[in-house]
Design a protein around this motif. Structure first.
Motif, PDB file in Angstrom:
ATOM      1  N   THR A  84       0.831  -1.205   0.000  1.00 45.29           N
ATOM      2  CA  THR A  84       0.000   0.000   0.000  1.00 45.29           C
ATOM      3  C   THR A  84       0.862   1.251   0.000  1.00 45.29           C
ATOM      4  OG1 THR A  84      -1.774  -1.158   1.192  1.00 45.29           O
ATOM      5  CG2 THR A  84      -1.785   1.246   1.264  1.00 45.29           C
ATOM      6  N   LEU A  85       1.886   1.252   0.838  1.00 50.18           N
ATOM      7  CA  LEU A  85       2.776   2.420   0.877  1.00 50.18           C
ATOM      8  C   LEU A  85       3.527   2.602  -0.436  1.00 50.18           C
ATOM      9  CD1 LEU A  85       4.232   2.066   4.502  1.00 50.18           C
ATOM     10  CD2 LEU A  85       2.520   3.698   3.680  1.00 50.18           C
ATOM     11  N   TYR A  86       3.899   1.473  -1.059  1.00 53.31           N
ATOM     12  CA  TYR A  86       4.585   1.581  -2.353  1.00 53.31           C
ATOM     13  C   TYR A  86       3.666   2.197  -3.396  1.00 53.31           C
ATOM     14  CZ  TYR A  86       6.325   0.220  -6.914  1.00 53.31           C
ATOM     15  OH  TYR A  86       6.708   0.243  -8.238  1.00 53.31           O
ATOM     16  N   TYR A  88       1.087   3.965  -2.906  1.00 53.92           N
ATOM     17  CA  TYR A  88       0.795   5.346  -2.501  1.00 53.92           C
ATOM     18  C   TYR A  88       1.884   6.290  -3.011  1.00 53.92           C
ATOM     19  CZ  TYR A  88       0.074   9.370   0.593  1.00 53.92           C
ATOM     20  OH  TYR A  88      -0.127  10.628   1.077  1.00 53.92           O
ATOM     21  N   SER A  89       3.115   5.835  -2.948  1.00 57.37           N
ATOM     22  CA  SER A  89       4.227   6.692  -3.372  1.00 57.37           C
ATOM     23  C   SER A  89       4.260   6.890  -4.881  1.00 57.37           C
ATOM     24  CB  SER A  89       5.553   6.094  -2.893  1.00 57.37           C
ATOM     25  OG  SER A  89       5.817   4.857  -3.560  1.00 57.37           O
ATOM     26  N   THR A  90       3.612   5.987  -5.640  1.00 47.48           N
ATOM     27  CA  THR A  90       3.648   6.093  -7.104  1.00 47.48           C
ATOM     28  C   THR A  90       2.463   6.868  -7.673  1.00 47.48           C
ATOM     29  OG1 THR A  90       2.439   4.008  -7.394  1.00 47.48           O
ATOM     30  CG2 THR A  90       4.843   3.877  -7.253  1.00 47.48           C
ATOM     31  N   ASP A  93      -0.860  13.306  -8.871  1.00 39.80           N
ATOM     32  CA  ASP A  93      -2.036  14.126  -8.629  1.00 39.80           C
ATOM     33  C   ASP A  93      -3.212  13.553  -9.426  1.00 39.80           C
ATOM     34  OD1 ASP A  93      -3.800  16.644  -9.610  1.00 39.80           O
ATOM     35  OD2 ASP A  93      -3.002  16.982  -7.600  1.00 39.80           O
ATOM     36  N   TYR A 225      -3.744  -1.667  -3.718  1.00 39.12           N
ATOM     37  CA  TYR A 225      -3.881  -0.501  -4.598  1.00 39.12           C
ATOM     38  C   TYR A 225      -5.111   0.299  -4.207  1.00 39.12           C
ATOM     39  CZ  TYR A 225      -2.885   2.197  -8.792  1.00 39.12           C
ATOM     40  OH  TYR A 225      -2.538   3.213  -9.657  1.00 39.12           O
ATOM     41  N   ALA A 228      -4.304   2.244  -1.187  1.00 40.38           N
ATOM     42  CA  ALA A 228      -3.470   3.394  -1.537  1.00 40.38           C
ATOM     43  C   ALA A 228      -4.313   4.533  -2.107  1.00 40.38           C
ATOM     44  CB  ALA A 228      -2.390   2.978  -2.527  1.00 40.38           C
ATOM     45  N   LYS A 232      -4.532   8.242  -0.625  1.00 42.97           N
ATOM     46  CA  LYS A 232      -4.001   9.350  -1.416  1.00 42.97           C
ATOM     47  C   LYS A 232      -5.075  10.382  -1.767  1.00 42.97           C
ATOM     48  CE  LYS A 232      -0.677  11.195  -4.043  1.00 42.97           C
ATOM     49  NZ  LYS A 232       0.646  11.592  -3.556  1.00 42.97           N
TER      50      LYS A 232
END
Length: 728
Positions: A84-86, A88-90, A93, A225, A228, A232
């Motif tokens: 999830t964090l990965y 989220y980082s990708t 906007d 995903y 995330a 986000k």
């Protein structure tokens, strides 16, 4: 203690308490204080050795499972959290995710600048969940994910329900209904962050298929995903991505494009029934598309309206009003005009600007929707009223201006289709007697007149190295000496072959090819009878050359092509009037002769009250193909009929159903149009040569003919015939 008299008595312990007190004291010291209402303890239950062993085994298994389970759950939680964090980082906007098309769109405008067709994936522009019609937002949530604003990305209840439905239907637990939330569907629309790479994927279809695939592995990937996305973006931002990327049938990507495609209005103006119809498409966009079946789409919309009512989005009055007034297509969408025409343009234009375009392209075309509808109605009318219900015969129509601009095209019996086989442009068929005007065009250009005489008598043509060939007339009789006009009027085979051989077969072939007829015509005597193959579009274009005064035309449907937002076209029309093929005088004489075909000859069914019509019928061997191509002063209409498997038609000739389809088409095309005379020559100046004598029964080809040259208009065709064939 000593008694009196000095005797000591026996020793005894002192009794401090009475016997009753001693008992009470003893009981009090050994028994704990009693608690009020306390139940007496049961003695421990003793089990047998077998039962005890089994219970012990279960306790052991539970300890092992629990020990492994919480450790496994912890590992899964850590993995999901890391994934999830990965993801989220990708994530960028959210505005960068609104237009997810891998290809651009093609919008086609008719000759009045109105949209009539779309190709590729149409994107109506970015919309926001806060700015669309509230009915649309409510319809989508009620249909797809009623707990959208309350869950954290996935719905265990929904997944369990979907698994139960799949199992009851005899499918696998993850096949069919997925129980996906809108967030999970958005994750799927984003392809879990995987972008299209031509080097990785065979084509875009393979990429899309993988993005939309289901199964357990896919569901597992969707979970982090979806988490995330929830971390986000806000709920409205997720909904905005969904509204812009969802595919809704008919090439419409996003609700704005679909609203414009089906209703001709922006998504902000949708009413409840229109919103319900669009939301209903999410289940199966192509199947429920109203352009495929308005009834099926309306039935699906009723289901959505019921869900909206049950969940409180519609009150009773609003629900009844929407239910009783279902959404309908806009007039443009209802017409579905020009599907064959649009497909033809897509096939003829460069692929990088059509099928493979990454830009949004706007094409201005020559299509006249009034004429297109006229051709479609004519086709339907004749097949409904005059063709057997079990007939599998196909037909095609092309309507063209005399400069080659295609105004309407119907490529088959099913008039409102896209992507179907186009019999007007793809079917190469023998042309039969519709080829004969090119024979007479050659003779007229060489100086003969419509009144020049030719002998319709038995004829045998000898070809070196080939068997002799003797053409026969359709009626199996001979008319003797007749004028060229009569020969064309009644489509006399033998006379036409005689003229072709007299003026030079190579000249006839060159004239036909210069007019736009298919190339590589066979250099055989039978070429005069239409054994060569062509498609309806080219044949109609060749007849347009006769109408315009003898100049070739290249059929075209595009007037300009621009990129959306640009003013300057990338290029203009690719066709139009070309070089002169025959003289204007010869063309006008030929128009006169073809007018007689409609007035007195094989094409009488094509005649039109109050308008001058000229044309020619055509029927190939065993009636495998039937043609009629004709024109008024403004339009050329070509009609073909035949079977896809090339089997003979039953009772159909060019002067029959094709002529009637022409009549019905031209009647609608010319309705309300001013009557203009055909550009034909005045016959009063011709002297019919009626002194032709002799019966040519056999002839021998003169071999290579000289190049076509202008001849003395007063020369008699008799001399040519006698010179070439040696009449006996």
């Amino acid at each position: 203690m000593t008694q009196k008299g000095g005797r000591r008595g026996p020793l005894r312990a002192d009794k401090r308490y009475s016997s009753s007190k001693q008992t009470a004291g003893k009981s009090k010291s050994q028994t704990p204080p009693k608690t009020r209402n306390r139940r007496p303890q049961r003695p421990p239950r003793r089990h047998g050795p077998v039962v005890g062993t089994i219970l012990g085994l279960f306790r052991l298994i539970w300890r092992v499972v629990w020990g492994i389970g919480w450790r496994f759950s912890l590992v899964v939680a850590l993995v999901v959290g890391a994934a999830t964090l990965y993801f989220y980082s990708t994530l960028p906007d959210y505005t960068k995710l609104l237009d997810g098309r891998t290809r651009g769109s093609v919008t086609m405008l008719d000759d009045h600048g109105k949209v009539f067709a779309w190709r590729g994936e149409t994107f109506g522009g970015q919309i926001d969940a806060k700015n669309v019609s509230p009915w649309l937002r409510d319809a989508v949530i009620a249909t797809e994910d009623r707990r959208f604003y309350h869950h954290f990305g996935i719905s265990p209840r929904g997944i369990a329900s979907a698994m139960a439905i799949n199992l009851r239907a005899g499918r696998g637990p993850f096949d069919g209904n997925g129980g996906s939330t809108i967030t999970q569907q958005t994750a799927k629309l984003l392809c879990l962050g995987v972008t299209y790479d031509p080097k990785t994927w065979k084509n875009e279809s393979a990429y899309e298929a993988d993005c939309r695939s289901g199964g357990l592995r896919r569901k597992i990937k969707e979970v982090p995903y979806a988490f995330a996305l929830e971390l986000k973006y806000t709920k409205d931002e997720i909904l905005s991505i969904y509204f812009n990327r969802a595919y809704l049938g008919a090439g419409a990507r996003g609700f704005e494009a679909a609203s414009e495609r089906y209703f001709g209005i922006p998504a902000s103006n949708l009413d409840p029934q229109q919103a319900a119809m669009l939301a209903g498409l999410l289940k199966a966009p192509s199947y429920y598309a109203p352009t495929n079946s308005i009834t099926r789409s309306q039935e699906r919309a009723q289901t959505v309206l019921t869900l909206m009512h049950d969940q409180g989005y519609l009150n009773d009055r609003q629900y009844i009003d929407a239910r009783d007034n279902p959404a309908t297509l806009s007039q443009t969408a209802q017409k579905q005009a020009g599907g064959y025409f649009a497909d033809w343009l897509m096939d003829t234009l460069p692929s990088y600007l059509t099928r493979d375009t990454t830009e949004d392209v706007v094409i201005h075309t020559t299509l006249d929707q009034r004429i297109q509808s006229a051709a479609e109605e004519a086709m339907q009318n004749v097949f409904d009223d005059k063709v057997s219900k079990d007939s599998e015969a196909q037909s095609a129509i092309v309507v063209m201006s005399k400069d080659g601009a295609v105004r309407g095209m119907v490529g088959g019996r099913q008039t409102k289709v896209t992507g179907a086989f186009n019999h007007a442009t793809m079917a190469q068929r023998q042309t039969g007697s519709t080829f004969k005007p090119f024979v007479y065009a050659t003779a007229l250009d060489l100086g003969y007149t419509p009144g020049s005489m030719v002998d319709d008598a038995p004829l045998t043509v000898k070809m070196p190295g080939s068997p002799d060939w003797s053409p026969r007339n359709y009626e199996r009789n001979y008319m003797g000496p007749i004028s060229l006009t009569t020969a064309l009027e009644h489509s006399v085979n033998v006379a036409t072959v005689r003229v072709s051989e007299a003026v030079g077969r190579e000249n006839v072939i060159k004239v036909a090819e210069d007019f736009g007829f298919a190339q590589d015509l066979p250099n055989l005597p039978s070429v005069a009878l239409g054994v060569g193959e062509s498609d309806l579009l080219d044949m109609t274009g060749a007849y347009a050359g006769i109408l315009n005064g003898g100049s070739s035309v290249q059929p075209y449907g595009l007037t300009s092509l621009t990129l959306k937002g640009d003013d300057q076209p990338l290029f203009g029309k690719p066709g139009g009037i070309g070089e002169r093929v025959i003289s204007q005088k010869a063309a006008q004489e030929l128009v006169y002769m073809m007018r007689q075909v409609v007035l007195h000859g094989t094409g009488r069914r094509a005649n039109l009250d109050n308008y001058e019509v000229a044309g020619k019928t055509g029927t190939t061997q065993s009636s495998r193909d039937a043609w009629f191509i004709g024109f008024t002063s403004d339009y050329v209409v070509g009609v073909w009929m035949g079977n896809d498997d090339n089997t003979p038609l039953k009772g159909v000739t060019g002067g029959g159903l094709p002529a009637e389809i022409f009549h019905e088409t031209m009647k609608r095309v010319m309705d309300g149009q001013p009557a203009q005379p055909l550009p034909m020559a005045d016959p009063s100046g011709w002297q019919t040569q009626d002194s032709y004598q002799g019966q040519s029964q056999q002839s021998q080809s003169a071999g290579q003919q000289p190049a076509r040259q202008r001849r003395d208009p007063s020369a008699s065709i008799l001399k040519e015939l006698l010179g070439i064939f040696g009449a006996r």
